[in-house]
Design a protein around this motif. Structure first.
Motif, short mmCIF file in Angstrom:
data_model
loop_
_atom_site.label_atom_id
_atom_site.label_comp_id
_atom_site.label_asym_id
_atom_site.label_seq_id
_atom_site.Cartn_x
_atom_site.Cartn_y
_atom_site.Cartn_z
N ASP A 1 0.69 -1.13 0.06
CA ASP A 1 0.20 0.08 0.09
C ASP A 1 0.61 1.18 0.03
OD1 ASP A 1 -2.37 1.30 0.23
OD2 ASP A 1 -2.51 1.38 2.36
N THR A 2 1.70 1.43 -0.99
CA THR A 2 2.48 2.51 -1.15
C THR A 2 2.08 3.58 -2.10
OG1 THR A 2 4.43 0.97 -1.09
CG2 THR A 2 5.24 2.94 -1.84
N HIS A 3 2.49 4.76 -1.47
CA HIS A 3 2.03 5.98 -2.30
C HIS A 3 3.12 6.35 -3.38
CE1 HIS A 3 -0.02 9.88 -3.55
NE2 HIS A 3 1.03 10.27 -3.48
N LEU A 4 2.95 6.60 -4.52
CA LEU A 4 3.96 6.96 -5.73
C LEU A 4 3.79 8.34 -5.80
CD1 LEU A 4 3.55 3.86 -7.91
CD2 LEU A 4 5.19 4.06 -6.08
N VAL A 5 5.20 9.00 -5.80
CA VAL A 5 5.03 10.55 -6.39
C VAL A 5 6.03 10.55 -7.52
CG1 VAL A 5 5.59 12.76 -5.54
CG2 VAL A 5 4.93 11.14 -3.83
N VAL A 6 5.30 11.11 -8.64
CA VAL A 6 6.45 11.16 -9.63
C VAL A 6 6.75 12.70 -9.92
CG1 VAL A 6 6.35 10.90 -12.30
CG2 VAL A 6 4.92 9.24 -10.84
N LEU A 7 7.83 12.94 -10.11
CA LEU A 7 8.50 14.28 -10.57
C LEU A 7 8.83 13.98 -12.15
CD1 LEU A 7 10.76 14.91 -7.22
CD2 LEU A 7 8.20 15.59 -7.54
N VAL A 8 8.70 15.30 -12.69
CA VAL A 8 9.26 15.33 -14.02
C VAL A 8 9.75 16.86 -13.84
CG1 VAL A 8 8.92 15.82 -16.49
CG2 VAL A 8 7.60 13.89 -14.96
N PRO A 9 11.25 17.09 -14.34
CA PRO A 9 11.79 18.36 -14.31
C PRO A 9 11.41 19.26 -15.45
CG PRO A 9 13.55 16.50 -15.02
CD PRO A 9 12.12 16.01 -14.68
N ALA A 10 11.03 20.63 -15.12
CA ALA A 10 10.78 21.38 -16.27
C ALA A 10 12.21 21.45 -17.06
CB ALA A 10 10.31 22.67 -15.68
N ASN A 11 13.15 21.38 -16.57
CA ASN A 11 14.54 21.71 -17.45
C ASN A 11 15.45 20.50 -16.93
OD1 ASN A 11 17.12 22.16 -18.14
ND2 ASN A 11 16.75 24.49 -18.02
N ASP B 1 12.86 27.01 -25.45
CA ASP B 1 11.81 28.04 -24.76
C ASP B 1 11.44 27.53 -23.63
OD1 ASP B 1 9.99 30.03 -24.37
OD2 ASP B 1 8.69 29.14 -25.56
N PRO B 2 11.65 28.25 -22.37
CA PRO B 2 11.42 27.43 -21.00
C PRO B 2 9.62 27.21 -20.87
CG PRO B 2 12.53 29.55 -20.75
CD PRO B 2 12.21 29.47 -22.09
N SER B 3 8.73 27.94 -21.62
CA SER B 3 7.47 27.54 -21.57
C SER B 3 7.13 26.37 -22.34
CB SER B 3 6.47 28.71 -22.02
OG SER B 3 6.93 29.20 -23.39
N GLN B 4 8.11 26.11 -23.25
CA GLN B 4 7.88 25.03 -24.04
C GLN B 4 8.34 23.79 -23.27
OE1 GLN B 4 10.08 24.95 -27.75
NE2 GLN B 4 8.68 23.34 -28.80
N GLU B 5 9.46 24.04 -22.72
CA GLU B 5 10.12 22.73 -21.91
C GLU B 5 8.95 22.44 -20.87
OE1 GLU B 5 14.67 23.20 -21.46
OE2 GLU B 5 13.74 24.60 -20.39
N ARG B 6 8.46 23.58 -20.15
CA ARG B 6 7.45 23.29 -19.05
C ARG B 6 6.22 22.48 -19.67
NH1 ARG B 6 6.92 23.76 -14.13
NH2 ARG B 6 5.27 24.08 -13.14
N ALA B 7 5.85 23.03 -20.84
CA ALA B 7 4.59 22.09 -21.25
C ALA B 7 5.01 20.69 -21.79
CB ALA B 7 4.19 22.92 -22.76
N GLN B 8 6.33 20.28 -22.18
CA GLN B 8 6.57 19.06 -22.42
C GLN B 8 6.81 18.42 -21.23
OE1 GLN B 8 10.29 19.96 -24.82
NE2 GLN B 8 9.40 18.91 -26.26
N ALA B 9 7.10 18.87 -20.34
CA ALA B 9 7.56 18.28 -18.82
C ALA B 9 5.92 18.05 -18.40
CB ALA B 9 7.93 19.33 -17.84
#
Length: 163
Positions: free
Chosen positions: A29-39, A70-78
């Motif tokens: 019963d483990t909670h999973l936390v997924v992180l995706v870097p914007a950059n 572009d930072p906004s494009q990177e964030r959208a991809q993330a």
């Protein structure tokens, strides 16, 4: 409920990645936390050498002459990577949440592990020949900063990196 597992990924997770995480959770019963870097903070010279080592000469020179994204494009991809990854892991453990991390990928992972009291961290990347060889990859950097195990998996495979 057991302690959470924090997963840092640079790639959208798929069926093979789900299977690896499912084996890791092993019905708990483990909670999973997924992180995706914007950059992903890749370095031009390292990327160039990595592409050359993989004999992808055209890509090496193409990326060498490309402009910074572009930072906004990177964030959208993330955000898209996060959405796909959350869907891939849906139904595992006691639930899956996630977020896009601003700043350094490793510092985001370290902060989230400490914030949640996670028992383990998982880093899922594509192979990076230079960083993996010289132990400068995210998993090794995180292992140096955390007192918990850091498992390094290669995206879309059952291969384990050396961390």
């Amino acid at each position: 409920m057991s302690e959470p597992i924090v997963i840092l990924t640079e790639e959208p997770l798929g069926a093979d990645d789900r299977l690896n995480i499912e084996r890791l959770v092993d019905g708990a019963d483990t909670h999973l936390v997924v992180l995706v870097p914007a950059n992903t903070e890749r370095h031009l010279l390292v990327d160039f050498l990595e592409n050359l080592s993989l004999l992808d000469i055209a890509k090496a020179f193409r990326e060498l002459t490309s402009h910074a994204p572009d930072p906004s494009q990177e964030r959208a991809q993330a955000a898209e990577t996060l959405s796909v990854s959350l869907a891939a892991l849906e139904g595992l453990g006691s639930g899956v949440t996630g977020e896009v991390v601003d700043g350094g990928a490793v510092s985001g992972l370290v902060s989230k592990v400490r914030e949640t009291g996670a028992a383990q961290a998982v880093v899922i990347t594509r192979p990076h020949a230079v960083a993996d060889t010289f132990h400068t990859d995210w998993a090794n950097k995180a292992q140096d900063q955390l007192g918990v195990p850091v498992l390094h998996l290669y995206a879309g495979s059952g291969f384990i990196g050396d961390s």
